[in-house]
Design an enzyme around this catalytic site. Structure first.
Site, PDB file in Angstrom:
ATOM      1  N   LYS A  86     -33.221  29.967 -84.724  1.00  0.00           N
ATOM      2  CA  LYS A  86     -32.618  31.176 -84.910  1.00  0.00           C
ATOM      3  C   LYS A  86     -32.947  31.842 -86.483  1.00  0.00           C
ATOM      4  CE  LYS A  86     -28.371  31.512 -87.027  1.00  0.00           C
ATOM      5  NZ  LYS A  86     -28.434  32.593 -87.945  1.00  0.00           N
ATOM      6  N   ASN A  87     -33.078  30.872 -87.411  1.00  0.00           N
ATOM      7  CA  ASN A  87     -33.415  31.360 -88.742  1.00  0.00           C
ATOM      8  C   ASN A  87     -34.635  31.412 -88.996  1.00  0.00           C
ATOM      9  OD1 ASN A  87     -30.660  31.193 -89.162  1.00  0.00           O
ATOM     10  ND2 ASN A  87     -30.535  29.201 -90.616  1.00  0.00           N
ATOM     11  N   ARG A  97     -25.476  38.921 -91.655  1.00  0.00           N
ATOM     12  CA  ARG A  97     -26.201  39.264 -93.126  1.00  0.00           C
ATOM     13  C   ARG A  97     -27.646  39.174 -92.875  1.00  0.00           C
ATOM     14  NH1 ARG A  97     -23.213  38.181 -97.203  1.00  0.00           N
ATOM     15  NH2 ARG A  97     -25.005  37.589 -97.894  1.00  0.00           N
ATOM     16  N   CYS A 155     -18.297  36.886 -96.466  1.00  0.00           N
ATOM     17  CA  CYS A 155     -18.144  36.282 -95.341  1.00  0.00           C
ATOM     18  C   CYS A 155     -17.261  35.270 -95.375  1.00  0.00           C
ATOM     19  CB  CYS A 155     -19.695  36.261 -94.662  1.00  0.00           C
ATOM     20  SG  CYS A 155     -20.637  34.602 -95.218  1.00  0.00           S
ATOM     21  N   ARG A 181     -21.627  35.148-101.106  1.00  0.00           N
ATOM     22  CA  ARG A 181     -22.968  35.313-100.665  1.00  0.00           C
ATOM     23  C   ARG A 181     -23.674  36.655-101.011  1.00  0.00           C
ATOM     24  NH1 ARG A 181     -23.889  33.091 -94.472  1.00  0.00           N
ATOM     25  NH2 ARG A 181     -25.895  32.843 -95.028  1.00  0.00           N
ATOM     26  N   PRO A 182     -23.753  36.841-102.322  1.00  0.00           N
ATOM     27  CA  PRO A 182     -24.451  38.102-102.882  1.00  0.00           C
ATOM     28  C   PRO A 182     -26.060  38.145-102.592  1.00  0.00           C
ATOM     29  CG  PRO A 182     -24.318  36.474-104.526  1.00  0.00           C
ATOM     30  CD  PRO A 182     -23.609  35.808-103.406  1.00  0.00           C
ATOM     31  N   ILE A 183     -26.611  39.167-102.960  1.00  0.00           N
ATOM     32  CA  ILE A 183     -28.120  39.314-102.605  1.00  0.00           C
ATOM     33  C   ILE A 183     -29.033  39.871-103.852  1.00  0.00           C
ATOM     34  CG2 ILE A 183     -28.113  39.740-100.235  1.00  0.00           C
ATOM     35  CD1 ILE A 183     -28.542  42.733-100.795  1.00  0.00           C
ATOM     36  N   LEU A 215     -30.346  38.193-106.219  1.00  0.00           N
ATOM     37  CA  LEU A 215     -31.750  37.689-106.428  1.00  0.00           C
ATOM     38  C   LEU A 215     -32.967  38.277-105.569  1.00  0.00           C
ATOM     39  CD1 LEU A 215     -30.524  33.694-106.304  1.00  0.00           C
ATOM     40  CD2 LEU A 215     -31.142  35.224-108.239  1.00  0.00           C
ATOM     41  N   ASP A 258     -25.800  23.446 -93.336  1.00  0.00           N
ATOM     42  CA  ASP A 258     -25.602  23.919 -91.821  1.00  0.00           C
ATOM     43  C   ASP A 258     -25.323  22.747 -91.094  1.00  0.00           C
ATOM     44  OD1 ASP A 258     -26.144  26.665 -92.376  1.00  0.00           O
ATOM     45  OD2 ASP A 258     -27.892  26.905 -91.710  1.00  0.00           O
ATOM     46  N   ILE A 296     -23.748  24.454-101.561  1.00  0.00           N
ATOM     47  CA  ILE A 296     -24.450  25.557-101.277  1.00  0.00           C
ATOM     48  C   ILE A 296     -23.397  26.956-101.473  1.00  0.00           C
ATOM     49  CG2 ILE A 296     -26.263  26.912-100.021  1.00  0.00           C
ATOM     50  CD1 ILE A 296     -27.328  24.520-101.135  1.00  0.00           C
ATOM     51  N   ARG A 322     -23.735  33.248 -81.719  1.00  0.00           N
ATOM     52  CA  ARG A 322     -24.566  33.929 -82.857  1.00  0.00           C
ATOM     53  C   ARG A 322     -25.824  32.885 -82.796  1.00  0.00           C
ATOM     54  NH1 ARG A 322     -22.485  34.941 -88.182  1.00  0.00           N
ATOM     55  NH2 ARG A 322     -24.909  34.799 -88.464  1.00  0.00           N
TER      56      ARG A 322
HETATM   57  C1  UD1 Z   1     -29.660  30.973 -95.174  1.00  0.00           C
HETATM   58  C2  UD1 Z   1     -29.561  30.341 -93.534  1.00  0.00           C
HETATM   59  C3  UD1 Z   1     -28.183  29.890 -93.558  1.00  0.00           C
HETATM   60  C4  UD1 Z   1     -28.015  28.660 -94.406  1.00  0.00           C
HETATM   61  C5  UD1 Z   1     -28.500  29.069 -95.883  1.00  0.00           C
HETATM   62  C6  UD1 Z   1     -28.569  27.865 -96.867  1.00  0.00           C
HETATM   63  C7  UD1 Z   1     -30.957  32.353 -92.463  1.00  0.00           C
HETATM   64  C8  UD1 Z   1     -30.903  33.442 -91.533  1.00  0.00           C
HETATM   65  N1  UD1 Z   1     -29.698  31.981 -92.809  1.00  0.00           N
HETATM   66  O1  UD1 Z   1     -28.865  31.776 -95.372  1.00  0.00           O
HETATM   67  O2  UD1 Z   1     -28.273  29.366 -92.129  1.00  0.00           O
HETATM   68  O3  UD1 Z   1     -26.708  28.315 -94.530  1.00  0.00           O
HETATM   69  O4  UD1 Z   1     -29.788  29.637 -96.183  1.00  0.00           O
HETATM   70  O5  UD1 Z   1     -29.576  27.035 -96.323  1.00  0.00           O
HETATM   71  O6  UD1 Z   1     -31.990  31.719 -92.841  1.00  0.00           O
HETATM   72  N2  UD1 Z   1     -27.254  33.488-103.580  1.00  0.00           N
HETATM   73  C9  UD1 Z   1     -27.101  34.245-104.735  1.00  0.00           C
HETATM   74  N3  UD1 Z   1     -27.749  35.512-104.736  1.00  0.00           N
HETATM   75  C10 UD1 Z   1     -28.619  35.833-103.807  1.00  0.00           C
HETATM   76  C11 UD1 Z   1     -28.973  35.053-102.955  1.00  0.00           C
HETATM   77  C12 UD1 Z   1     -28.167  33.817-102.537  1.00  0.00           C
HETATM   78  O7  UD1 Z   1     -26.364  33.889-105.458  1.00  0.00           O
HETATM   79  O8  UD1 Z   1     -29.238  36.990-103.864  1.00  0.00           O
HETATM   80  C13 UD1 Z   1     -26.608  32.123-103.384  1.00  0.00           C
HETATM   81  C14 UD1 Z   1     -25.688  32.058-101.822  1.00  0.00           C
HETATM   82  O9  UD1 Z   1     -24.549  33.021-102.194  1.00  0.00           O
HETATM   83  C15 UD1 Z   1     -25.502  30.817-101.740  1.00  0.00           C
HETATM   84  C16 UD1 Z   1     -26.947  30.117-102.140  1.00  0.00           C
HETATM   85  O10 UD1 Z   1     -27.420  31.137-103.008  1.00  0.00           O
HETATM   86  O11 UD1 Z   1     -24.712  30.412-102.619  1.00  0.00           O
HETATM   87  C17 UD1 Z   1     -27.905  29.814-100.998  1.00  0.00           C
HETATM   88  O12 UD1 Z   1     -27.767  31.147-100.213  1.00  0.00           O
HETATM   89  P1  UD1 Z   1     -29.282  31.449 -99.436  1.00  0.00           P
HETATM   90  O13 UD1 Z   1     -30.207  30.309 -99.366  1.00  0.00           O
HETATM   91  O14 UD1 Z   1     -29.751  33.053 -99.937  1.00  0.00           O
HETATM   92  O15 UD1 Z   1     -28.364  31.652 -97.871  1.00  0.00           O
HETATM   93  P2  UD1 Z   1     -29.331  32.841 -96.879  1.00  0.00           P
HETATM   94  O16 UD1 Z   1     -30.553  32.899 -96.988  1.00  0.00           O
HETATM   95  O17 UD1 Z   1     -28.164  33.887 -96.883  1.00  0.00           O
END
Ligand code: UD1
Length: 421
Positions: A22-23, A96, A120, A125-127, A129, A308, A330, A400
């Protein structure tokens, strides 16, 4: 809302096939926005998140066509022109990973507007970065009315260091950098196999990428990308979930169409717990064990133990002798399954971001509620080992990311059925 009914205690045996990841399929589909040519994708899992991404791409102007009407795993996508720049709230709130359209839309079309995902069940889970990296590539970022709006009149390569390892963040910026002018150097990248799979696809489309799978990725921007054919890698989390099901309830099962190299951290942890596995080409054989030993676990970015798989492994640890410490590094709130496992007879305490699992405790079937994708998988695994009936509510979380998990487990001998409501 569908439910799953499991009568525990049946021993599993036989062979089970893993679906595509999926990912890995979600960024692969999003990459279609980078070109006006056709991407032919194979081994895309038929799960809800893939369907959501198909819908989202459709709204943006993608044309999707299955190669065969009865095979949802293979299709062609092309985006001859973009119809909309916007990923709407209704879709982003259900998935997301919709944020993955941000980088490619911006790179090819100069603009993207994506509803902010918000929190969530497993954390904030901010974006941030993703956004600061896009700014470094020359985009302007505005946040208003719950949307992030990014614009640029031409991205330029830059040196970017991710403060935190982010999987979709690395993927988003990798896609954007492919069409940026000049060279981009990405530091502290996610090394997950899904990132490597995306880089493979982008390479076939004509991108110039070095170092995917390491901490540093170098991208030399190109003017345009072409069409390509790509088969998505196997789902290591589905494979891991099936392996843990085999460990907790199996005589012996064979998990095929997986990539054992992606499962090293899990298989080593299982061996420490006392579960033997045998690795072949694209398969893992696992035997259920008695006399399991407690083990400590820390979730980490790849190649560390995947977050996961944390919930599923915790279920197995409830059956091990002694006290196991499970540290989640994480996500800040990824222990929603603990209360439900305890209702089934587990003895798990929480101390901040560490769970203390005391075992072994016999599990007994109960009515439980799935709270997120991987938590639902852990409840299925618990139901297989529990005495009596387990009824799992809110199975849409499971759907999902898992393709007909109950059918796969039933074929291995589990007594499990979906109650449609
Ligand atoms: C992806 C996977 C998810 C998995 C996760 C961690 C997909 C679609 N989903 O989620 O299944 O559990 O990786 O292996 O591939 N963070 C920030 N700022 C950001 C981005 C992330 O602070 O801009 C933090 C997140 O809150 C979290 C950590 O970084 O604590 C890792 O998150 P991230 O690797 O980004 O997870 P996803 O890519 O959303």
């Amino acid at each position: 809302m569908d439910k799953l009914r499991i009568i525990g205690g049946h021993r599993l045996s036989g062979r089970v096939e893993v679906s595509g990841a999926k990912n890995a399929s979600l960024p692969a589909m999003a990459a279609s926005l980078l070109t006006d040519k056709t991407l032919k994708l194979d081994n895309v899992p038929a799960v809800w998140d893939s369907a959501t991404m198909r819908r989202l791409l459709g709204e943006l102007g993608a044309q999707l066509q299955q190669v065969k009407p009865d095979d949802p795993h293979r299709f062609e996508i092309s985006v001859p022109s973009v119809r909309s720049f916007e990923a709407p709230y209704e879709l982003v709130k259900t998935m997301r990973a919709s944020v993955l359209v941000l980088g490619p839309l911006l790179a090819r079309h100069g603009r993207a507007r994506v509803s902010l995902p918000g929190g969530c069940a497993i954390g904030a889970r901010p974006i941030d970065l993703h956004l600061s990296a896009l700014e470094k590539l020359g985009a302007t970022v505005r946040i208003e009315h719950g949307f992030v709006d990014v614009q640029s009149d031409g991205l330029r390569g830059a040196e970017i260091y991710f403060d935190n390892v982010t999987v979709t963040g690395t993927e988003n910026i990798l896609m954007a950098a492919c069409l940026a002018k000049g060279e981009t150097l990405l530091g502290n990248c996610a090394q997950e196999p899904e990132v490597v799979d995306l880089a493979d696809l982008l390479g076939r489309m004509g991108a110039r990428i070095e170092g995917a799978g390491t901490r540093t990725i170098r991208v030399a921007g190109v003017e345009r990308l072409e069409g390509a054919t790509h088969s998505v890698i196997p789902d290591r989390i589905e494979a891991g979930t099936l392996i843990v099901a085999g460990a907790i309830a199996g005589d012996e099962i064979e998990v095929v169409h997986c990539d054992p190299h992606h499962l090293t951290a899990l298989l080593e942890k299982l061996s420490e717990i006392g579960i033997e596995s045998e690795v072949g080409e694209k398969l893992v054989r696992v035997k259920g064990g008695a006399g399991l030993r407690a083990a400590n676990l820390r979730t980490l970015p790849y190649p560390g133990f995947p977050t996961d798989m944390q919930a599923q492994l915790m279920t197995l640890l409830t059956q091990a002798e002694g006290t196991s410490l499970v540290a989640e590094t994480i996500f800040e709130n990824r222990f929603m399954h603990v209360a439900e496992l305890n209702r089934m007879g587990a003895d798990v305490g929480l101390d901040g971001r560490t769970a203390v699992v005391k075992g072994p405790t016999p599990l007994s079937g109960a009515r439980v509620m799935a709270t997120d994708l991987r938590a639902s998988a852990c409840l299925v695994v618990a139901g297989l080992a529990a005495q009596g009936q387990t009824l799992i509510d809110r199975v849409y979380h499971l759907d999902r990311g898992y393709e007909r998990l109950e059918e796969k487990l039933a074929r291995l001998g589990a007594e499990i059925e979906r109650l449609q409501q």
